[in-house]
Scaffold this motif. Structure first.
Motif, PDB file in Angstrom:
ATOM      1  N   CYS A   1      40.014  50.028  40.250  1.00 42.94           N
ATOM      2  CA  CYS A   1      38.718  49.563  39.740  1.00 42.94           C
ATOM      3  C   CYS A   1      37.643  49.490  40.810  1.00 42.94           C
ATOM      4  O   CYS A   1      36.503  49.163  40.519  1.00 42.94           O
TER       5      CYS A   1
ATOM      6  N   HIS B   1      41.828  42.389  38.197  1.00 40.35           N
ATOM      7  CA  HIS B   1      41.169  43.167  37.146  1.00 40.35           C
ATOM      8  C   HIS B   1      42.127  44.125  36.448  1.00 40.35           C
ATOM      9  O   HIS B   1      41.996  44.384  35.262  1.00 40.35           O
ATOM     10  N   CYS B   2      43.098  44.680  37.192  1.00 44.80           N
ATOM     11  CA  CYS B   2      43.931  45.771  36.655  1.00 44.80           C
ATOM     12  C   CYS B   2      45.396  45.396  36.461  1.00 44.80           C
ATOM     13  O   CYS B   2      46.097  46.054  35.713  1.00 44.80           O
TER      14      CYS B   2
ATOM     15  N   HIS C   1      40.487  47.651  45.786  1.00 47.11           N
ATOM     16  CA  HIS C   1      41.318  48.480  44.904  1.00 47.11           C
ATOM     17  C   HIS C   1      40.666  49.858  44.791  1.00 47.11           C
ATOM     18  O   HIS C   1      40.104  50.211  43.766  1.00 47.11           O
TER      19      HIS C   1
ATOM     20  N   CYS D   1      46.156  43.104  41.148  1.00 49.17           N
ATOM     21  CA  CYS D   1      44.695  43.156  41.098  1.00 49.17           C
ATOM     22  C   CYS D   1      44.250  42.268  39.935  1.00 49.17           C
ATOM     23  O   CYS D   1      44.746  42.414  38.826  1.00 49.17           O
TER      24      CYS D   1
HETATM   25 ZN    ZN Z   1      41.776  46.831  40.125  1.00 51.51          ZN
END
Ligand code: ZN
Lengths: 998, 88
Positions: B63, B8-9, B59, B6
């Motif tokens: 997130c 973001h994560c 996700h 991901c």
């Molecule tokens: Zn994420």
């Protein structure tokens, strides 16, 4: 019974601990460290089952996971366990097992008649025979086949054993603890890598436990023990025995099943039965070794015929003789190792070697021990029915086509060795396109597909020296890349015997006039003649031959049969094996119990259970709960001896007459904030939203892009840029994802935030003509009159010190309000409502009464908004804005959606006003029409109308608009009912909607 | 089970994500004429390529961001992952 076949000494078993067990009801003794197989063989028991198709007697063929025959039904802790290999099941005190695939018993098996009818059971038999007459399949064939076939019976009871799941990450996962596994694990561990070493047997060491080799100055077995004890002491290493890595999945995720207590007697302590490991490994080393290949000859399935490596293992690990007059039949040097072991233990074997002039170190050793060796000799056929008692042997010509000098010699076992087959299943599962290695006549892994490296005999390397050298090197290389550390270990010197070349010969030809069955697949009873027939009938692709004959399709995945089958096909087709190709290996490598796959997620634990803050009040007040998605909701509140029908009628009637209260906490709630919030709603809902004033709620319907109704609910404008959206309980998660999709991907320019607030609010719906009276007493300071709080109005209030949101919305069709308070105040709110409502005869009502109320009002819900209907079908077309665009609008002009006879929701009342119509019933014009009777539609929801005191249903039927007043029939083939009905308006009660506005 | 990074994560297991289909499909603009054919293409018709495929995943157990994943449909190899507003 005494252990006639147990040696006085030797083996790795614990002779100080005697264990009693039962097989087919008879009591035997063995030792700690035995398998069920070794203990039975020690007791002279060789008949353990019947074969799958012909029900021929079956004994033991291997000594581990390679075993195709000895599958038993186990009883442990009063639980039955089918499909257990006796060669893998360790002995424990009180073990009970019995034979499978035989009826009435293993000694006298009625199915064995199939053996004598053998010519009626050729390849494709099932396809050819049971096709006609059609009716025979259900009545005759299937019941008989079911009784006769299968490898045991699954329990019909709930499995009380516990299974665990575990997730693990590591640098290197090493599958197998033979020389290549130990060496690579050791080298990697020295470099500080996080290593998991998995061994499917109970003992670590693999082939080192049974081979006569020296590593450094230790025996193979001593060296293995030393490495294992060193690895065990390292914090970065996890070592697991009884653990089978059975599946290699995407992105280097492997699954391993660990047998934790299958080998232990019942205990009071909590021990899981098995544990399933999901392992994500940076690198995988496949060190799964190889399995000996059988030789094919007449009656080669007779009990007493087994792999020579298995015979050696029974001798060296369990101190058990598989026979006292052994015949070793080999095409390579491995058979000699077994023969030498027999000789060392005082037994005189005869070795038949297919090779003309075999010569090597180990053959010389055998000769020096005066072992009787017959070169250019083969076993033509084994003799004996339930156990080998002799063998016809003969001399094979140099071209391997003719047999002469056939004679019968006495023997009680035949140990066969047809060279070795690398265990490439995991590499193949990883996606590795394996390649054929001419030198060893077997497939080995080629280019790695995922991060997998195959070592040792699994990679076709059969010398220990080479295996250790490459394995230390690979373990070091792979771990060094991950840890950036290198602690070189010195590679020990190796003493092993040099092998001569094996003979490329596996299948003994039939002597003239003989018609012996020569088996390839021992578990599925596939013989040479079956493959020959399949090819004669035109099957060419090996995948087709496999399915037609079932070769290699049994639970052993053809571990002992695939290569011989391929050799045969390539011989007949005059092709080389690599052109024929092998079939695909799929997980699991070895059967895995369903319990291990499911783990603890069984029954109520298969999904989370969500409860409202008022749950315990409901429970205390005799609520009967129902699953609504993951929520538990009160279905009804039982009074006295009431049943569901009586209670829900009482509750619904009380709403219509007085006032009721329903827990609506489960409704999905989404908090929407931002300057473009109104614009988002305007695009998501079918109706107009831009002009909704602050302090007002509106009902909205949202569609998918294909025009199908996705969800409905009310949304309230709390303040200028703040909305409170409600969704149905079932669609809450989908609607949130839907909004996020459009905000993040399609219209990122909209300045809006959405977040689920379902769990933040507890909700109570107060409904009924007296609901305003209750509300007024709950909020004495507020003006809740019809003017102060009109229909679809919203206000905030103070509920005895608790902040509350009050919505004047109605699902029941009565005057109604919904109060929301912060979840932790839910119970406080509920008790206040019940307390104050007493004066107005308030009663709580559950989902059943809730359904009744909405159905007779004609309010559509999940049973109508079922993912197949458009707004028109639900009489929601009035909510479609003509002025603006919205999600799914373009689809509504599709021809089918505007057809004049388009389906529509209607009401259905039985003519007798008594018979309830089962949900799911068909609506038809003529109850007696010929089948298939044209269906006009279906009954989506049914209730007992408390307003009219008769059954009432909703249905979605073709041309519903023009069907009002028609007399039709509701058919329920499931309930065997034909009910004459009249079609009425879906708005059965208060069609003008006056009550909600009163 | 896939291992998806991901943006973001970070790297997470597939069971934290839900699949969202072809990421190259563009929704027709609101309030614009769309022919039947173009609309049907948008709603129903998807390519089923063997090999590289740019697709959407959300996700959901992380997130909650929709992300783009370039994945080989045959081998499951993931070449790259992108935020919703990033192009290949
Ligand atoms: Zn994420």
């Amino acid at each position: 019974m005494s252990e006639k076949f147990r040696l006085d000494k030797g083996g790795l078993i614990n002779r100080n601990k005697k264990i009693s067990f039962k097989f087919n009801g008879k009591k035997y003794f063995g030792y700690e460290g035995d398998t069920l197989a070794s203990a039975l063989i020690a007791n002279g028991v060789h008949l353990v089952g019947r074969s799958f198709k012909y029900h021929r007697p079956r004994g033991f063929f291997g000594a581990g996971v390679d075993e195709p025959y000895a599958i038993v039904q186990m009883t442990r802790n009063n639980e039955v366990d089918p499909n257990v290999r006796a060669t893998e099941q360790e002995l424990f005190e009180g073990l009970e097992a019995k034979s499978v695939n035989c009826w009435p018993n293993v000694d006298f098996d009625i199915g064995a008649i199939n053996n004598f009818l053998g010519k009626f059971f050729p390849a494709g038999f099932y396809y050819k025979t049971f096709m006609w007459p059609k009716s025979f399949w259900y009545k005759v064939y299937e019941p008989i086949i079911r009784k006769a076939a299968g490898f045991g019976a699954a329990s019909i009871k709930h499995d009380k054993e516990k299974y665990e799941h575990k997730y693990e990450y590591c640098d290197l996962l090493i599958t197998g603890s033979g020389p290549s596994g130990l060496a690579s694990a050791y080298a990697a561990a020295q470099n500080g890598a996080k290593v998991i070493l998995a061994e499917d047997k109970s003992r670590f060491g693999g082939s080192l436990l049974t081979s006569e080799v020296t590593i450094g100055n230790q025996s193979g077995q001593e060296w293995a023990e030393k490495i294992i004890s060193e690895l065990k002491s390292m914090p970065n290493v996890v070592i697991k025995n009884r653990s089978q890595v059975f599946g290699y999945y995407d992105h280097n995720m492997l699954v391993m099943s660990e047998r934790i207590s299958d080998h232990l007697p019942k205990t009071e302590k909590y021990i899981p039965k098995q544990r399933l490991w999901y392992i994500r490994a940076k690198e995988v080393i496949i060190s799964s070794g190889s399995i000996e290949r059988p030789l094919v000859f007449g009656n080669n399935d007779t009990p007493g015929v087994m792999l020579s490596s298995a015979a050696k293992e029974y001798l060296k690990i369990y101190g058990v003789l598989v026979g006292k007059k052994p015949l070793v039949f080999t095409n390579n040097d491995s058979g000699y190792e077994t023969a030498i072991e027999f000789k060392k233990n005082g037994i005189d074997p005869i070795v038949l070697d297919t090779r003309k002039d075999p010569n090597s170190e180990i053959i010389k050793e055998a000769k020096d021990l005066n072992i009787n060796i017959k070169p250019s000799h083969v076993v033509v056929a084994a003799k004996g029915y339930k156990k080998v008692n002799s063998a016809d042997i003969g001399k094979i010509s140099d071209d391997k086509k003719n047999i002469s000098n056939i004679e019968n010699i006495k023997c009680d076992c035949i140990c066969v060795s047809g060279f070795w087959t690398p265990t490439i299943h995991l590499a193949s599962q990883s996606g590795n396109k394996t390649k054929f290695n001419e030198e060893i006549d077997a497939f080995i892994p080629s280019k790695s597909k995922q991060k997998e490296t195959t070592l040792g005999s699994a990679n076709g390397i059969f010398t220990l020296e080479e295996t250790l050298k490459t394995s230390f090197k690979k373990g070091n290389e792979l771990s060094k890349q991950i840890t950036n550390k290198e602690n070189k270990v010195s590679i020990p010197s190796v003493v092993e015997k040099k092998y001569s070349n094996h003979d490329k010969f596996w299948c003994v030809p039939l002597p003239e006039g003989k018609n012996y069955k020569r088996f390839l697949d021992f578990q599925n009873d596939v013989a040479v003649s079956d493959i020959q027939l399949a090819l004669r009938e035109g099957y060419r692709s090996i995948e087709h031959v496999k399915r037609y004959t079932t070769l290699g399709m049994a639970t052993d995945q053809g571990r002992t049969s695939n290569l011989n089958g391929l050799q045969l096909v390539s011989d007949i087709e005059n092709k080389v094996v690599p052109q024929v190709g092998h079939t695909t290996f799929r997980p699991p490598y070895s059967p895995v119990s369903i319990g291990a796959i499911v783990g603890r997620e069984i029954g109520k634990h298969s999904k989370p259970t969500r409860k409202s803050p008022m749950h315990y009040w409901h429970k205390k007040n005799n609520a009967v709960f129902v699953d609504a998605g993951v929520w538990l909701r009160p279905r009804y509140y039982k009074q006295g001896n009431e049943n569901l029908f009586e209670a829900s009628k009482r509750e619904a009637r009380n709403v219509r007459q007085n006032v009721g209260v329903c827990d609506v906490t489960t409704l999905g709630k989404i908090d929407i904030k931002g300057p473009d919030a109104a614009e988002l709603l305007n695009r998501v809902y079918t109706n107009a939203w831009l002009k909704l004033p602050v302090g007002k709620a509106r009902y909205g319907v949202m569609l998918r892009e294909d025009g199908i109704v996705m969800d409905d609910g009310t949304t309230t404008r709390i303040s200028e840029n703040h909305y409170h959206m409600t969704t149905t309980t079932a669609q809450a998660a989908n609607v949130l994802s839907h909004l996020e999709y459009y905000l993040q991907l399609v219209w990122p320019e909209l300045n809006v935030n959405v977040v689920s607030s379902t769990e933040q609010w507890a909700g109570a719906a107060i409904a009924g003509p007296k609901s305003r009276d209750v509300l007024q007493k709950l909020f004495p300071d507020l003006d809740v009159s019809n003017e102060g709080l009109p229909f679809m109005g919203y206000m905030e209030g103070n509920l005895f010190g608790v902040n509350a949101k009050i919505f004047r919305i109605s699902f029941s069709g009565e005057l109604a309000y919904e109060i929301n308070v912060e979840s932790d105040n839910g119970n406080f709110m509920w008790e206040k409502i019940m307390d104050i409502g007493k004066d107005f005869n308030i009663q709580p009502y559950g989902t059943e009464a809730l359904s009744t109320l909405r159905i007779e009002m004609g309010h559509v819900a999940g049973s109508e908004l079922d993912g197949r209907t458009i707004p028109y079908d639900n009489s929601l077309e009035g909510l479609i804005s003509k002025k603006k665009d919205f999600i799914g609008k373009r689809s509504l002009s599709k021809l089918a959606y505007v057809a004049p006879d388009r389906q529509k929701v209607v009401g259905v009342v039985p003519l007798d006003k008594k018979t309830s119509i089962p949900e799911g019933s068909y609506i038809v014009k003529d109850a007696k029409a010929k089948l298939p009777n044209p269906k006009l539609g279906h009954v989506s929801a049914s209730c007992w109308s408390v307003e009219y005191d008769n059954p009432f249903s909703l249905a979605i039927i073709k041309d519903g608009k023009n069907m009002i007043g028609q007399k039709l029939f509701a058919l329920s083939p499931l309930k065997n009912k034909t009910i004459p009905v009249e079609i009425v308006s879906s708005h059965y009660v208060d069609p003008k909607g006056e009550r909600v506005r009163s | 089970m896939l291992h998806i990074k991901c943006p973001h994560c970070g790297l997470r297991s597939q069971n934290e994500f839900s699949y969202g289909g072809d990421a190259t499909v563009k929704r027709p603009e609101l309030n614009k004429e769309v022919s039947d054919k173009d609309w049907d293409n948008f709603v129903y018709l998807r390519k089923s390529p063997v090999g590289k495929h740019l697709e959407l995943w959300q996700h959901i157990s992380g997130c909650r961001q929709w992300i783009k994943v370039e994945r080989d449909t045959l081998t499951h190899e993931i070449f790259k992952t992108l935020k919703a507003n990033e192009e290949v």
